[in-house]
Scaffold this motif. Sequence first.
Motif, PDB file in Angstrom:
ATOM      1  N   UNK A  46      -0.975 -30.825  92.141  1.00 33.48           N
ATOM      2  CA  UNK A  46      -1.684 -31.438  93.262  1.00 33.48           C
ATOM      3  C   UNK A  46      -0.707 -32.036  94.275  1.00 33.48           C
ATOM      4  N   UNK A  47       0.350 -32.646  93.774  1.00 32.18           N
ATOM      5  CA  UNK A  47       1.353 -33.232  94.663  1.00 32.18           C
ATOM      6  C   UNK A  47       2.072 -32.133  95.462  1.00 32.18           C
ATOM      7  N   UNK A  48       2.369 -31.034  94.804  1.00 32.27           N
ATOM      8  CA  UNK A  48       3.026 -29.926  95.500  1.00 32.27           C
ATOM      9  C   UNK A  48       2.139 -29.374  96.614  1.00 32.27           C
ATOM     10  N   UNK A  49       0.874 -29.177  96.315  1.00 37.03           N
ATOM     11  CA  UNK A  49      -0.052 -28.674  97.333  1.00 37.03           C
ATOM     12  C   UNK A  49      -0.188 -29.651  98.496  1.00 37.03           C
ATOM     13  N   UNK A  50      -0.251 -30.930  98.179  1.00 37.17           N
ATOM     14  CA  UNK A  50      -0.381 -31.942  99.229  1.00 37.17           C
ATOM     15  C   UNK A  50       0.859 -31.979 100.105  1.00 37.17           C
ATOM     16  N   UNK A  51       2.024 -31.860  99.490  1.00 36.92           N
ATOM     17  CA  UNK A  51       3.265 -31.878 100.267  1.00 36.92           C
ATOM     18  C   UNK A  51       3.391 -30.634 101.143  1.00 36.92           C
ATOM     19  N   UNK A  52       2.941 -29.482 100.633  1.00 34.11           N
ATOM     20  CA  UNK A  52       2.967 -28.266 101.447  1.00 34.11           C
ATOM     21  C   UNK A  52       2.046 -28.407 102.656  1.00 34.11           C
ATOM     22  N   UNK A  53       0.872 -28.982 102.420  1.00 33.72           N
ATOM     23  CA  UNK A  53      -0.066 -29.190 103.528  1.00 33.72           C
ATOM     24  C   UNK A  53       0.515 -30.154 104.562  1.00 33.72           C
ATOM     25  N   UNK A  54       1.227 -31.156 104.089  1.00 31.37           N
ATOM     26  CA  UNK A  54       1.837 -32.111 105.007  1.00 31.37           C
ATOM     27  C   UNK A  54       2.951 -31.448 105.816  1.00 31.37           C
ATOM     28  N   UNK A  55       3.771 -30.627 105.159  1.00 33.16           N
ATOM     29  CA  UNK A  55       4.829 -29.933 105.886  1.00 33.16           C
ATOM     30  C   UNK A  55       4.252 -28.986 106.938  1.00 33.16           C
ATOM     31  N   UNK A  56       3.153 -28.330 106.612  1.00 31.57           N
ATOM     32  CA  UNK A  56       2.511 -27.453 107.570  1.00 31.57           C
ATOM     33  C   UNK A  56       1.987 -28.255 108.760  1.00 31.57           C
ATOM     34  N   UNK A  57       1.440 -29.429 108.497  1.00 34.99           N
ATOM     35  CA  UNK A  57       0.950 -30.282 109.581  1.00 34.99           C
ATOM     36  C   UNK A  57       2.091 -30.729 110.483  1.00 34.99           C
ATOM     37  N   UNK A  58       3.244 -31.028 109.893  1.00 31.40           N
ATOM     38  CA  UNK A  58       4.414 -31.430 110.689  1.00 31.40           C
ATOM     39  C   UNK A  58       4.880 -30.271 111.566  1.00 31.40           C
ATOM     40  N   UNK A  59       4.925 -29.077 110.979  1.00 32.00           N
ATOM     41  CA  UNK A  59       5.345 -27.900 111.752  1.00 32.00           C
ATOM     42  C   UNK A  59       4.410 -27.637 112.931  1.00 32.00           C
ATOM     43  N   UNK A  60       3.117 -27.763 112.707  1.00 30.08           N
ATOM     44  CA  UNK A  60       2.153 -27.544 113.788  1.00 30.08           C
ATOM     45  C   UNK A  60       2.284 -28.613 114.869  1.00 30.08           C
ATOM     46  N   UNK A  61       2.537 -29.839 114.447  1.00 32.47           N
ATOM     47  CA  UNK A  61       2.639 -30.925 115.412  1.00 32.47           C
ATOM     48  C   UNK A  61       3.901 -30.834 116.253  1.00 32.47           C
ATOM     49  N   UNK A  62       4.956 -30.251 115.706  1.00 34.30           N
ATOM     50  CA  UNK A  62       6.230 -30.162 116.423  1.00 34.30           C
ATOM     51  C   UNK A  62       6.489 -28.776 117.021  1.00 34.30           C
ATOM     52  N   UNK A  63       5.581 -27.826 116.774  1.00 39.31           N
ATOM     53  CA  UNK A  63       5.800 -26.467 117.272  1.00 39.31           C
ATOM     54  C   UNK A  63       5.670 -26.396 118.785  1.00 39.31           C
ATOM     55  N   UNK A  64       4.847 -27.230 119.367  1.00 41.53           N
ATOM     56  CA  UNK A  64       4.603 -27.232 120.809  1.00 41.53           C
ATOM     57  C   UNK A  64       5.110 -28.529 121.405  1.00 41.53           C
ATOM     58  N   UNK A  65       5.795 -28.406 122.543  1.00 37.71           N
ATOM     59  CA  UNK A  65       6.278 -29.595 123.240  1.00 37.71           C
ATOM     60  C   UNK A  65       5.221 -30.032 124.253  1.00 37.71           C
ATOM     61  N   UNK A  66       4.719 -31.211 124.059  1.00 38.20           N
ATOM     62  CA  UNK A  66       3.693 -31.743 124.955  1.00 38.20           C
ATOM     63  C   UNK A  66       4.330 -32.752 125.915  1.00 38.20           C
ATOM     64  N   UNK A  67       3.786 -32.808 127.114  1.00 42.06           N
ATOM     65  CA  UNK A  67       4.244 -33.762 128.118  1.00 42.06           C
ATOM     66  C   UNK A  67       3.095 -34.676 128.504  1.00 42.06           C
ATOM     67  N   UNK A  68       3.461 -35.895 128.886  1.00 42.55           N
ATOM     68  CA  UNK A  68       2.432 -36.885 129.184  1.00 42.55           C
ATOM     69  C   UNK A  68       1.559 -36.458 130.353  1.00 42.55           C
ATOM     70  N   UNK A  69       2.153 -35.795 131.364  1.00 43.01           N
ATOM     71  CA  UNK A  69       1.357 -35.411 132.530  1.00 43.01           C
ATOM     72  C   UNK A  69       0.429 -34.237 132.251  1.00 43.01           C
ATOM     73  N   UNK A  70       0.534 -33.653 131.039  1.00 41.47           N
ATOM     74  CA  UNK A  70      -0.382 -32.581 130.662  1.00 41.47           C
ATOM     75  C   UNK A  70      -1.657 -33.115 130.037  1.00 41.47           C
ATOM     76  N   UNK A  71      -1.668 -34.391 129.713  1.00 43.85           N
ATOM     77  CA  UNK A  71      -2.781 -34.968 128.972  1.00 43.85           C
ATOM     78  C   UNK A  71      -3.655 -35.820 129.878  1.00 43.85           C
ATOM     79  N   UNK A  72      -4.923 -35.823 129.552  1.00 43.45           N
ATOM     80  CA  UNK A  72      -5.839 -36.703 130.255  1.00 43.45           C
ATOM     81  C   UNK A  72      -5.587 -38.156 129.850  1.00 43.45           C
TER      82      UNK A  72
END
Length: 337
Positions: free
Chosen positions: A65-91
């Motif tokens: 269970x810990x391994x699966x949770x850590x894999x899911x967390x790493x995937x979430x980190x990759x998705x969050x850092x895959x795209x560079x967001x800028x403040x002027x792009x956001x409402x």
Amino acid sequence: MTKPSEEVETMDDATPEENKPKGIKPAKLTAIIIAVIIVALAGIGGGYAYWTHHEGNAYHEAVAQAENADKALMKAIEQATATTYKADQLEEPKLLDKLNEQVKKAESLKGIPDDNPSEWLAWQLVSAKQANAMDADEANAQAKALNAALKAVRDSRLAKELDTAKSQLKQGIDSASQTLRDTDGKVADNATRDSLTKAIDEANNTLSKKGVTDPKTYTDAKAKLDAAVRQVTDSKAAKEQADAEAAAQAQAQAAQAQAAAAAAQSQRSYSQSYNRYGGSGSGYSSNRGYSAPRQSYTGGSSAPAPAPIQRPNNGVLGGGAGDFHDCSKVACSILGN
């Protein structure tokens, strides 16, 4: 008389052996105690073995269970850092700070504990199981928080894109409507203006739609509207070019006609001058000169006849330039010379 003591002794001795009370012999009692201890130890051993087996299974399940949770967390980190967001792009630009904060928290988690508990030490299995279960809980919670922060940023960017695309479509409609008004009667093909009118109506319908979630809905309508505007402006430019070429051709034709008229006038003037001074029309030809008549004197006077007057020839009476022509006074007076 027999003494009491003697009677008692006599009765004890006289009692049969089988009628005497029976007791447990020491050897048998020892065997029973040993057997009871063995059974107790066997029960305790079996219970411990069951305990260690149960905790061992629970530990391995917690690790998975810990391994699966850590894999899911790493995937979430990759998705969050895959795209560079800028403040002027956001409402809501502040959402970007929250996302970055959650990424840092996720990256700071240690992950699965590095332990190797003995399969026969139940207390180690219990401790390792609890450590892995705690890691799984932390990873799941952090992945959930990170995904929520990422979704908030994406939704804010989408809202900004929708607002921008919708605003651009509205501006395009206003500009296209102005183009339609300004090109009335000024295009080579009026069908282009009909297409633009239709595109404006469709764009207005798109603009009034509710629940639009894809900016492409607005951008596609804007692209179609821009294409219709280009057709109208191209048709207007074609008409302007055709009008300019027609005007230039008319000007050239007028210039040619004027030049031809001037040339004809010049030719008429030249012909009149030529006929007056030496042509085949009216005037004096070089072959039509007058010769003065000779006068003879008869009578008694012997005076010689007057000499003929010599006048320079101006080309009217024939001869070359500088020649002289003889004429009498009468002839010369006729000629006006």
